[in-house]
Design a protein around this motif. Structure first.
Motif, PDB file in Angstrom:
ATOM      1  N   ASN A 284      45.368  45.894  28.202  1.00  0.00           N
ATOM      2  CA  ASN A 284      46.337  44.804  28.810  1.00  0.00           C
ATOM      3  C   ASN A 284      46.390  45.235  30.252  1.00  0.00           C
ATOM      4  OD1 ASN A 284      46.895  43.736  26.516  1.00  0.00           O
ATOM      5  ND2 ASN A 284      48.847  44.540  26.334  1.00  0.00           N
ATOM      6  N   GLU A 285      46.271  46.711  30.780  1.00  0.00           N
ATOM      7  CA  GLU A 285      46.455  46.865  32.167  1.00  0.00           C
ATOM      8  C   GLU A 285      45.354  46.466  32.962  1.00  0.00           C
ATOM      9  OE1 GLU A 285      49.049  47.977  34.007  1.00  0.00           O
ATOM     10  OE2 GLU A 285      50.732  47.703  32.502  1.00  0.00           O
ATOM     11  N   LEU A 286      44.240  46.761  32.368  1.00  0.00           N
ATOM     12  CA  LEU A 286      42.812  46.552  32.721  1.00  0.00           C
ATOM     13  C   LEU A 286      42.522  45.083  33.081  1.00  0.00           C
ATOM     14  CD1 LEU A 286      40.276  47.396  34.150  1.00  0.00           C
ATOM     15  CD2 LEU A 286      39.255  47.684  31.687  1.00  0.00           C
ATOM     16  N   ARG A 287      42.927  44.324  31.980  1.00  0.00           N
ATOM     17  CA  ARG A 287      42.865  42.819  32.056  1.00  0.00           C
ATOM     18  C   ARG A 287      43.744  42.234  33.220  1.00  0.00           C
ATOM     19  NH1 ARG A 287      43.249  41.941  26.875  1.00  0.00           N
ATOM     20  NH2 ARG A 287      45.350  41.845  27.048  1.00  0.00           N
ATOM     21  N   ALA A 288      44.988  42.729  33.355  1.00  0.00           N
ATOM     22  CA  ALA A 288      45.810  42.261  34.285  1.00  0.00           C
ATOM     23  C   ALA A 288      45.039  42.637  35.786  1.00  0.00           C
ATOM     24  CB  ALA A 288      47.218  43.039  34.251  1.00  0.00           C
ATOM     25  N   PHE A 289      44.668  43.698  35.893  1.00  0.00           N
ATOM     26  CA  PHE A 289      43.920  44.259  37.077  1.00  0.00           C
ATOM     27  C   PHE A 289      42.719  43.157  37.410  1.00  0.00           C
ATOM     28  CE2 PHE A 289      40.922  46.758  39.653  1.00  0.00           C
ATOM     29  CZ  PHE A 289      41.787  47.087  40.646  1.00  0.00           C
ATOM     30  N   HIS A 290      42.000  42.859  36.307  1.00  0.00           N
ATOM     31  CA  HIS A 290      40.807  41.894  36.640  1.00  0.00           C
ATOM     32  C   HIS A 290      41.369  40.436  36.990  1.00  0.00           C
ATOM     33  CE1 HIS A 290      36.999  43.068  35.334  1.00  0.00           C
ATOM     34  NE2 HIS A 290      37.707  44.243  34.695  1.00  0.00           N
ATOM     35  N   GLY A 291      42.679  39.980  36.385  1.00  0.00           N
ATOM     36  CA  GLY A 291      43.456  38.764  36.929  1.00  0.00           C
ATOM     37  C   GLY A 291      43.829  38.744  38.293  1.00  0.00           C
ATOM     38  N   THR A 292      44.213  40.015  38.765  1.00  0.00           N
ATOM     39  CA  THR A 292      44.845  40.357  40.126  1.00  0.00           C
ATOM     40  C   THR A 292      43.705  40.155  41.185  1.00  0.00           C
ATOM     41  OG1 THR A 292      46.578  41.438  39.256  1.00  0.00           O
ATOM     42  CG2 THR A 292      45.968  41.883  41.600  1.00  0.00           C
ATOM     43  N   LEU A 293      42.593  40.806  40.655  1.00  0.00           N
ATOM     44  CA  LEU A 293      41.224  40.794  41.558  1.00  0.00           C
ATOM     45  C   LEU A 293      40.783  39.199  41.725  1.00  0.00           C
ATOM     46  CD1 LEU A 293      38.901  43.868  41.083  1.00  0.00           C
ATOM     47  CD2 LEU A 293      40.444  43.397  42.729  1.00  0.00           C
ATOM     48  N   ARG A 294      40.749  38.480  40.669  1.00  0.00           N
ATOM     49  CA  ARG A 294      40.514  37.286  40.594  1.00  0.00           C
ATOM     50  C   ARG A 294      41.399  36.269  41.410  1.00  0.00           C
ATOM     51  NH1 ARG A 294      41.068  36.336  35.492  1.00  0.00           N
ATOM     52  NH2 ARG A 294      39.299  37.728  34.857  1.00  0.00           N
ATOM     53  N   LYS A 295      42.438  36.544  41.119  1.00  0.00           N
ATOM     54  CA  LYS A 295      43.403  35.648  42.270  1.00  0.00           C
ATOM     55  C   LYS A 295      43.180  35.963  43.580  1.00  0.00           C
ATOM     56  CE  LYS A 295      48.204  34.609  42.527  1.00  0.00           C
ATOM     57  NZ  LYS A 295      49.568  34.867  42.021  1.00  0.00           N
ATOM     58  N   GLU A 296      43.067  37.316  43.821  1.00  0.00           N
ATOM     59  CA  GLU A 296      43.040  37.726  45.339  1.00  0.00           C
ATOM     60  C   GLU A 296      41.556  37.109  45.794  1.00  0.00           C
ATOM     61  OE1 GLU A 296      42.515  41.828  47.958  1.00  0.00           O
ATOM     62  OE2 GLU A 296      43.363  41.865  46.191  1.00  0.00           O
ATOM     63  N   LEU A 297      40.326  36.980  45.188  1.00  0.00           N
ATOM     64  CA  LEU A 297      39.222  36.775  45.587  1.00  0.00           C
ATOM     65  C   LEU A 297      39.241  35.021  45.784  1.00  0.00           C
ATOM     66  CD1 LEU A 297      36.051  37.076  46.000  1.00  0.00           C
ATOM     67  CD2 LEU A 297      35.730  37.055  43.573  1.00  0.00           C
ATOM     68  N   HIS A 298      39.902  34.291  44.882  1.00  0.00           N
ATOM     69  CA  HIS A 298      40.018  32.973  44.951  1.00  0.00           C
ATOM     70  C   HIS A 298      40.669  32.661  46.145  1.00  0.00           C
ATOM     71  CE1 HIS A 298      38.120  30.896  41.320  1.00  0.00           C
ATOM     72  NE2 HIS A 298      38.118  32.277  40.668  1.00  0.00           N
ATOM     73  N   GLU A 299      41.724  33.381  46.724  1.00  0.00           N
ATOM     74  CA  GLU A 299      42.524  33.046  47.536  1.00  0.00           C
ATOM     75  C   GLU A 299      41.594  33.114  48.606  1.00  0.00           C
ATOM     76  OE1 GLU A 299      45.577  31.656  49.605  1.00  0.00           O
ATOM     77  OE2 GLU A 299      45.261  31.583  47.443  1.00  0.00           O
ATOM     78  N   GLN A 300      40.898  34.240  48.659  1.00  0.00           N
ATOM     79  CA  GLN A 300      40.152  34.517  50.062  1.00  0.00           C
ATOM     80  C   GLN A 300      39.117  33.469  50.465  1.00  0.00           C
ATOM     81  OE1 GLN A 300      37.922  38.097  49.569  1.00  0.00           O
ATOM     82  NE2 GLN A 300      39.952  39.404  49.513  1.00  0.00           N
ATOM     83  N   VAL A 301      38.591  32.723  49.346  1.00  0.00           N
ATOM     84  CA  VAL A 301      37.376  31.736  49.583  1.00  0.00           C
ATOM     85  C   VAL A 301      37.994  30.199  49.105  1.00  0.00           C
ATOM     86  CG1 VAL A 301      35.553  33.276  49.140  1.00  0.00           C
ATOM     87  CG2 VAL A 301      36.571  31.801  47.378  1.00  0.00           C
ATOM     88  N   ARG A 302      39.525  29.961  49.049  1.00  0.00           N
ATOM     89  CA  ARG A 302      39.905  28.979  48.432  1.00  0.00           C
ATOM     90  C   ARG A 302      39.760  27.741  49.213  1.00  0.00           C
ATOM     91  NH1 ARG A 302      44.446  26.121  49.557  1.00  0.00           N
ATOM     92  NH2 ARG A 302      45.076  27.740  50.966  1.00  0.00           N
ATOM     93  N   GLU A 303      39.493  27.665  50.557  1.00  0.00           N
ATOM     94  CA  GLU A 303      39.582  26.599  51.557  1.00  0.00           C
ATOM     95  C   GLU A 303      38.131  26.245  51.670  1.00  0.00           C
ATOM     96  OE1 GLU A 303      41.323  27.193  55.264  1.00  0.00           O
ATOM     97  OE2 GLU A 303      43.185  27.511  54.562  1.00  0.00           O
ATOM     98  N   LYS A 304      37.075  27.158  51.162  1.00  0.00           N
ATOM     99  CA  LYS A 304      35.618  27.018  51.103  1.00  0.00           C
ATOM    100  C   LYS A 304      35.194  26.603  49.780  1.00  0.00           C
ATOM    101  CE  LYS A 304      34.681  30.277  54.815  1.00  0.00           C
ATOM    102  NZ  LYS A 304      33.933  31.696  54.968  1.00  0.00           N
ATOM    103  N   ASN A 305      35.768  27.029  48.612  1.00  0.00           N
ATOM    104  CA  ASN A 305      35.225  26.924  47.509  1.00  0.00           C
ATOM    105  C   ASN A 305      35.596  25.745  46.531  1.00  0.00           C
ATOM    106  OD1 ASN A 305      33.536  27.990  45.340  1.00  0.00           O
ATOM    107  ND2 ASN A 305      35.241  28.974  44.206  1.00  0.00           N
TER     108      ASN A 305
END
Length: 499
Positions: A284-305
């Motif tokens: 559960n913790e590792l899955r949540a960490f993946h989710g946090t990474l994914r959210k952070e990555l999407h935010e970084q490229v949101r205006e382009k992607n």
């Protein structure tokens, strides 16, 4: 002169041969009585073989074609463990693999007479050191705890003891070859040794000639050489009272782009705990960490992607007409987007019903053996004639059965492959909407016999469903939860001319 040269060469050859014989005679071996004692301290680690009666096949599975042991075996051998005192055993943490989702939830040790003993609780655990200590619900009548020897030198004779190839405990000789710093921080020196190590040796002891433990076997060489790895047993002194989980370089990527984000993950949990309980926390913790990474990555490229990129819609509008399925991908700057047409094969099923299928473009370059049982594809599955469209779309099992009738998915038994005709009802099904308002149906099936998942994400179409269907090992899934990560769906533009 020729005779003299020949005589010298022959003499040199004999001297070398005699030297090798003498060297071989100097190899030390474990005493037979000592081995008998060690057999009461070293055990196989096994899990039950799983089957699922929901799965149906085109014909009876040919288990009679398997070797005697394989067709009669009720357990799957996964590693080795050894007693360190009267109540506790040690193995490699990756033998249990608590960070990664698995359909196997029960662990046992097995002795030479094939009697099994159930694992009770995890007492110590460290993924960085790849060590795990556990106890049992009941114990063998005779136990021989192994003694530690923290002093080992290059050139010492050592033995890899363990469940090599799942065929019972064996002892194989070699030498300490070198010491190398552990890979992350160099906190200790791993033991490199030349004793053979095979799948199943993981978690077994590296023994000296007195039968004492010098290290825990954690890795075999991938180069076909006997240059294997053991963690020195002295690191057992550094195991704490909490479970220490660590994964280096956890990476999230946006499919079809160059965007990625990598970070290390760590987590501690209270001990003692049962294996399923501890695994659930870590996953559960590792899955949540993946989710946090994914959210952070999407935010970084949101205006382009996709779908917020300012230039995305412009380039999409200027593509040629799309037939079937296509993938929309950006260039490295996210400024220019292109559509790559997917060529689909047509499989007629009945009058007015077809299945169109093609390989997922992201999977084309992935290594696949010819007999691989992976399933990675894009499909358009048309409903049977006379079937209500809503009923078809609301039945993931009917959609998958339609696909399986056109595109075989095999179970391999020995050298034979048997087509699967149905996986039955999925374990989980959820519906959700993406940013464009499209309704997705995400479904998950368990393939217990191989510890795999198969999952689908489907969109409605006028004649049926448009789906991505993928299979993966449970250990690679991070414990898939539904709905599936949104980037799995929104980065595949499932475009059809009729929609």
């Amino acid at each position: 002169m020729k005779f003299f040269t020949t005589f010298c060469c022959a003499t040199l050859f004999l001297l070398l041969l005699c030297g090798n014989v003498l060297a071989n005679n100097n190899i030390e071996f474990l005493d037979k009585d000592l081995i008998q004692d060690l057999n009461h301290g070293i055990y196989e680690v096994v899990t039950p073989k799983l089957e699922d009666d929901k799965i149906t096949y085109a014909r009876k599975l040919p288990f009679d074609k398997l070797d005697y042991v394989e067709r009669n075996e009720k357990y799957r051998s996964i590693g080795t463990a050894f007693f360190i005192n009267e109540k506790e055993l040690m193995t490699a943490e990756h033998v249990f693999g608590l960070r990664y989702f698995s359909l196997n939830k029960d662990f046992f040790i097995r002795d030479s007479s094939s009697r099994v003993y159930s694992v009770n609780t995890i007492r110590k655990c460290s993924t960085r050191r790849d060590m795990l200590v556990f106890d049992l619900k009941e114990y063998p009548e005779k136990i021989t705890p192994l003694h530690f020897n923290r002093q080992v030198e290059i050139g010492d004779t050592v033995f890899s003891a363990g469940n090599a190839l799942g065929e019972g405990i064996s002892y194989r000789a070699g030498q300490v070859a070198s010491f190398t710093p552990e890979r992350v921080y160099g906190e200790w020196q791993d033991i490199r040794f030349s004793s053979p190590a095979s799948p199943g040796n993981s978690g077994g002891p590296l023994l000296n000639t007195a039968g004492e433990v010098a290290g825990v076997i954690v890795q075999r060489s991938n180069l076909g050489e006997n240059y294997n790895v053991a963690v020195p047993i002295s690191e057992a002194d550094n195991l704490g009272d909490t479970a220490d989980f660590y994964t280096r370089n956890v990476t999230e990527r946006i499919q079809g782009t160059v965007a990625s984000l990598t970070k290390d993950w760590g987590y501690t949990a209270s001990l003692p705990a049962t294996a399923p309980e501890l695994a659930r926390q870590a996953r559960n913790e590792l899955r949540a960490f993946h989710g946090t990474l994914r959210k952070e990555l999407h935010e970084q490229v949101r205006e382009k992607n996709f779908p917020d990129g300012k230039r995305f819609r412009y380039y999409l509008r200027n593509q040629s007409v799309i037939h079937g399925l296509a993938e929309v991908t950006p260039d490295i700057s996210f400024r220019k987007w292109t559509v790559d047409q997917e060529d689909l094969e047509k499989e007629p099923l009945a009058e007015g019903q077809n299945v169109y299928h093609g390989t997922l473009r992201s999977q084309i370059n992935r290594f696949r053996r010819p007999d691989s049982d992976y399933f990675d594809m894009l499909v358009i599955a048309e409903k049977p004639k006379g079937t209500d469209l809503k009923m078809f779309l609301d039945s993931p099992s009917m959609i998958l059965d339609t696909v399986l009738s056109a595109v075989p998915y095999f179970r391999y038994v020995g050298w034979e492959r048997v087509p699967i005709t149905s996986l039955g009802k999925p374990e989980k099904t959820e519906m959700w909407r993406d940013k464009l308002g499209r309704r997705w149906t995400a479904s998950l099936w368990y393939l217990q016999y191989s510890d795999k998942f198969l999952y689908s994400s489907c969109l409605p179409s006028p004649k049926g469903a448009v789906c991505t269907i993928m299979s993966t090992r449970a250990s690679c899934s991070q414990g898939i939860t539904l709905p599936l990560p949104e980037n799995h769906a929104t980065n595949w533009w499932l475009a059809m001319r009729a929609v």
